[in-house]
Scaffold this motif. Structure first.
Motif, PDB file in Angstrom:
ATOM      1  N   ILE A 153       0.840  -1.199   0.000  1.00 35.77           N
ATOM      2  CA  ILE A 153       0.000   0.000   0.000  1.00 35.77           C
ATOM      3  C   ILE A 153       0.873   1.247   0.000  1.00 35.77           C
ATOM      4  O   ILE A 153       0.582   2.213  -0.711  1.00 35.77           O
ATOM      5  CB  ILE A 153      -0.975  -0.026   1.189  1.00 35.77           C
ATOM      6  N   GLN A 154       1.962   1.241   0.754  1.00 37.90           N
ATOM      7  CA  GLN A 154       2.866   2.388   0.761  1.00 37.90           C
ATOM      8  C   GLN A 154       3.475   2.615  -0.619  1.00 37.90           C
ATOM      9  O   GLN A 154       3.604   3.752  -1.080  1.00 37.90           O
ATOM     10  CB  GLN A 154       3.974   2.193   1.800  1.00 37.90           C
ATOM     11  N   GLN A 155       3.840   1.547  -1.312  1.00 44.34           N
ATOM     12  CA  GLN A 155       4.400   1.685  -2.655  1.00 44.34           C
ATOM     13  C   GLN A 155       3.356   2.236  -3.619  1.00 44.34           C
ATOM     14  O   GLN A 155       3.657   3.098  -4.442  1.00 44.34           O
ATOM     15  CB  GLN A 155       4.934   0.344  -3.168  1.00 44.34           C
ATOM     16  N   ALA A 156       2.120   1.775  -3.515  1.00 47.18           N
ATOM     17  CA  ALA A 156       1.051   2.290  -4.378  1.00 47.18           C
ATOM     18  C   ALA A 156       0.822   3.777  -4.125  1.00 47.18           C
ATOM     19  O   ALA A 156       0.620   4.556  -5.067  1.00 47.18           O
ATOM     20  CB  ALA A 156      -0.239   1.504  -4.147  1.00 47.18           C
ATOM     21  N   ALA A 157       0.871   4.194  -2.867  1.00 46.66           N
ATOM     22  CA  ALA A 157       0.697   5.609  -2.536  1.00 46.66           C
ATOM     23  C   ALA A 157       1.845   6.440  -3.092  1.00 46.66           C
ATOM     24  O   ALA A 157       1.633   7.535  -3.631  1.00 46.66           O
ATOM     25  CB  ALA A 157       0.582   5.792  -1.028  1.00 46.66           C
ATOM     26  N   THR A 158       3.060   5.938  -2.992  1.00 44.01           N
ATOM     27  CA  THR A 158       4.222   6.640  -3.541  1.00 44.01           C
ATOM     28  C   THR A 158       4.104   6.772  -5.053  1.00 44.01           C
ATOM     29  O   THR A 158       4.360   7.839  -5.621  1.00 44.01           O
ATOM     30  CB  THR A 158       5.522   5.899  -3.168  1.00 44.01           C
ATOM     31  N   ASP A 159       3.690   5.702  -5.718  1.00 39.34           N
ATOM     32  CA  ASP A 159       3.500   5.746  -7.168  1.00 39.34           C
ATOM     33  C   ASP A 159       2.436   6.764  -7.552  1.00 39.34           C
ATOM     34  O   ASP A 159       2.604   7.518  -8.517  1.00 39.34           O
ATOM     35  CB  ASP A 159       3.115   4.365  -7.699  1.00 39.34           C
ATOM     36  N   ALA A 160       1.346   6.790  -6.816  1.00 36.74           N
ATOM     37  CA  ALA A 160       0.258   7.735  -7.109  1.00 36.74           C
ATOM     38  C   ALA A 160       0.719   9.171  -6.920  1.00 36.74           C
ATOM     39  O   ALA A 160       0.413  10.044  -7.740  1.00 36.74           O
ATOM     40  CB  ALA A 160      -0.953   7.441  -6.226  1.00 36.74           C
ATOM     41  N   ARG A 161       1.447   9.420  -5.846  1.00 30.82           N
ATOM     42  CA  ARG A 161       1.964  10.778  -5.603  1.00 30.82           C
ATOM     43  C   ARG A 161       2.872  11.232  -6.728  1.00 30.82           C
ATOM     44  O   ARG A 161       2.787  12.363  -7.197  1.00 30.82           O
ATOM     45  CB  ARG A 161       2.719  10.829  -4.274  1.00 30.82           C
ATOM     46  N   SER A 162       3.752  10.358  -7.165  1.00 30.99           N
ATOM     47  CA  SER A 162       4.679  10.758  -8.230  1.00 30.99           C
ATOM     48  C   SER A 162       3.938  10.982  -9.541  1.00 30.99           C
ATOM     49  O   SER A 162       4.331  11.827 -10.343  1.00 30.99           O
ATOM     50  CB  SER A 162       5.786   9.718  -8.401  1.00 30.99           C
ATOM     51  N   PHE A 163       2.849  10.273  -9.772  1.00 29.63           N
ATOM     52  CA  PHE A 163       2.060  10.450 -10.995  1.00 29.63           C
ATOM     53  C   PHE A 163       1.405  11.824 -11.042  1.00 29.63           C
ATOM     54  O   PHE A 163       1.379  12.476 -12.080  1.00 29.63           O
ATOM     55  CB  PHE A 163       1.001   9.347 -11.097  1.00 29.63           C
ATOM     56  N   VAL A 164       0.856  12.274  -9.925  1.00 27.13           N
ATOM     57  CA  VAL A 164       0.095  13.534  -9.923  1.00 27.13           C
ATOM     58  C   VAL A 164       0.927  14.742  -9.502  1.00 27.13           C
ATOM     59  O   VAL A 164       0.434  15.874  -9.564  1.00 27.13           O
ATOM     60  CB  VAL A 164      -1.161  13.437  -9.027  1.00 27.13           C
ATOM     61  N   GLU A 165       2.159  14.523  -9.121  1.00 30.74           N
ATOM     62  CA  GLU A 165       2.998  15.631  -8.669  1.00 30.74           C
ATOM     63  C   GLU A 165       3.111  16.686  -9.770  1.00 30.74           C
ATOM     64  O   GLU A 165       3.423  16.393 -10.921  1.00 30.74           O
ATOM     65  CB  GLU A 165       4.379  15.105  -8.308  1.00 30.74           C
ATOM     66  N   GLY A 166       2.814  17.917  -9.404  1.00 28.77           N
ATOM     67  CA  GLY A 166       2.916  19.023 -10.346  1.00 28.77           C
ATOM     68  C   GLY A 166       1.690  19.238 -11.213  1.00 28.77           C
ATOM     69  O   GLY A 166       1.651  20.195 -11.987  1.00 28.77           O
ATOM     70  N   MET A 167       0.686  18.380 -11.112  1.00 31.71           N
ATOM     71  CA  MET A 167      -0.536  18.570 -11.913  1.00 31.71           C
ATOM     72  C   MET A 167      -1.380  19.677 -11.307  1.00 31.71           C
ATOM     73  O   MET A 167      -1.520  19.759 -10.089  1.00 31.71           O
ATOM     74  CB  MET A 167      -1.390  17.287 -11.940  1.00 31.71           C
ATOM     75  N   ALA A 168      -1.954  20.505 -12.164  1.00 32.74           N
ATOM     76  CA  ALA A 168      -2.917  21.499 -11.699  1.00 32.74           C
ATOM     77  C   ALA A 168      -4.186  20.767 -11.266  1.00 32.74           C
ATOM     78  O   ALA A 168      -4.494  19.679 -11.769  1.00 32.74           O
ATOM     79  CB  ALA A 168      -3.227  22.491 -12.809  1.00 32.74           C
ATOM     80  N   LYS A 169      -4.941  21.353 -10.343  1.00 29.95           N
ATOM     81  CA  LYS A 169      -6.144  20.703  -9.819  1.00 29.95           C
ATOM     82  C   LYS A 169      -7.134  20.374 -10.934  1.00 29.95           C
ATOM     83  O   LYS A 169      -7.689  19.275 -10.968  1.00 29.95           O
ATOM     84  CB  LYS A 169      -6.811  21.597  -8.770  1.00 29.95           C
ATOM     85  N   ASP A 170      -7.362  21.314 -11.847  1.00 29.48           N
ATOM     86  CA  ASP A 170      -8.300  21.055 -12.946  1.00 29.48           C
ATOM     87  C   ASP A 170      -7.834  19.906 -13.834  1.00 29.48           C
ATOM     88  O   ASP A 170      -8.644  19.090 -14.275  1.00 29.48           O
ATOM     89  CB  ASP A 170      -8.506  22.323 -13.785  1.00 29.48           C
ATOM     90  N   ASP A 171      -6.524  19.846 -14.086  1.00 22.81           N
ATOM     91  CA  ASP A 171      -5.980  18.747 -14.882  1.00 22.81           C
ATOM     92  C   ASP A 171      -6.152  17.414 -14.159  1.00 22.81           C
ATOM     93  O   ASP A 171      -6.491  16.402 -14.763  1.00 22.81           O
ATOM     94  CB  ASP A 171      -4.492  18.975 -15.181  1.00 22.81           C
ATOM     95  N   PHE A 172      -5.914  17.440 -12.855  1.00 15.66           N
ATOM     96  CA  PHE A 172      -6.077  16.235 -12.047  1.00 15.66           C
ATOM     97  C   PHE A 172      -7.524  15.736 -12.110  1.00 15.66           C
ATOM     98  O   PHE A 172      -7.775  14.561 -12.330  1.00 15.66           O
ATOM     99  CB  PHE A 172      -5.687  16.523 -10.595  1.00 15.66           C
ATOM    100  N   LEU A 173      -8.473  16.646 -11.953  1.00  9.62           N
ATOM    101  CA  LEU A 173      -9.886  16.256 -11.957  1.00  9.62           C
ATOM    102  C   LEU A 173     -10.354  15.800 -13.329  1.00  9.62           C
ATOM    103  O   LEU A 173     -11.226  14.933 -13.433  1.00  9.62           O
ATOM    104  CB  LEU A 173     -10.751  17.415 -11.450  1.00  9.62           C
ATOM    105  N   ALA A 174      -9.783  16.362 -14.389  1.00  5.60           N
ATOM    106  CA  ALA A 174     -10.199  15.993 -15.745  1.00  5.60           C
ATOM    107  C   ALA A 174      -9.538  14.708 -16.233  1.00  5.60           C
ATOM    108  O   ALA A 174     -10.048  14.054 -17.145  1.00  5.60           O
ATOM    109  CB  ALA A 174      -9.868  17.129 -16.709  1.00  5.60           C
ATOM    110  N   ASP A 175      -8.440  14.328 -15.630  1.00  8.81           N
ATOM    111  CA  ASP A 175      -7.673  13.170 -16.070  1.00  8.81           C
ATOM    112  C   ASP A 175      -8.278  11.902 -15.479  1.00  8.81           C
ATOM    113  O   ASP A 175      -8.094  11.600 -14.308  1.00  8.81           O
ATOM    114  CB  ASP A 175      -6.220  13.321 -15.634  1.00  8.81           C
ATOM    115  N   LYS A 176      -8.986  11.157 -16.273  1.00 12.14           N
ATOM    116  CA  LYS A 176      -9.676   9.952 -15.786  1.00 12.14           C
ATOM    117  C   LYS A 176      -8.709   8.847 -15.361  1.00 12.14           C
ATOM    118  O   LYS A 176      -9.101   7.907 -14.678  1.00 12.14           O
ATOM    119  CB  LYS A 176     -10.642   9.413 -16.847  1.00 12.14           C
TER     120      LYS A 176
END
Length: 94
Positions: A13-36
């Motif tokens: 679970i910790q590895q999955a959380a780290t992967d998710a954080r690195s994926f969205v790092e630097g994304m604008a909120k609108d981009d994050f919400l629009a990115d399915k």
């Protein structure tokens, strides 16, 4: 796995959380919400891990714990995970 313990998925679970954080790092909120992809990743994580694990934990707590607080907490956690999974599935529905 011992008789009194469920498998420890914390490292996974910790590895999955780290992967998710690195994926969205630097994304604008609108981009994050629009990115399915982020919602699909959340759905997949819930289905593969929390939604699969929560019923096992609740059943284990119900079978071995007499303190009503912890029985209710395990039930609440399972229902929360199920509701969150349903919400994500609705958001991804066409």
């Amino acid at each position: 796995m011992s008789e009194n313990r469920l498998p420890d998925y914390l490292d996974h679970i910790q590895q999955a959380a780290t992967d998710a954080r690195s994926f969205v790092e630097g994304m604008a909120k609108d981009d994050f919400l629009a990115d399915k992809r982020t919602q699909r990743a959340q759905r997949d994580f819930l289905e593969r891990h929390l939604a699969a694990w929560a019923p096992l934990v609740r059943a284990e707590v119900n079978a071995k714990v007499t303190t009503q607080f912890f029985v209710a907490l395990a039930d609440l956690a399972e229902r929360f995970v199920a509701a969150d999974l349903e919400r994500v599935r609705r958001e991804l529905a066409p």
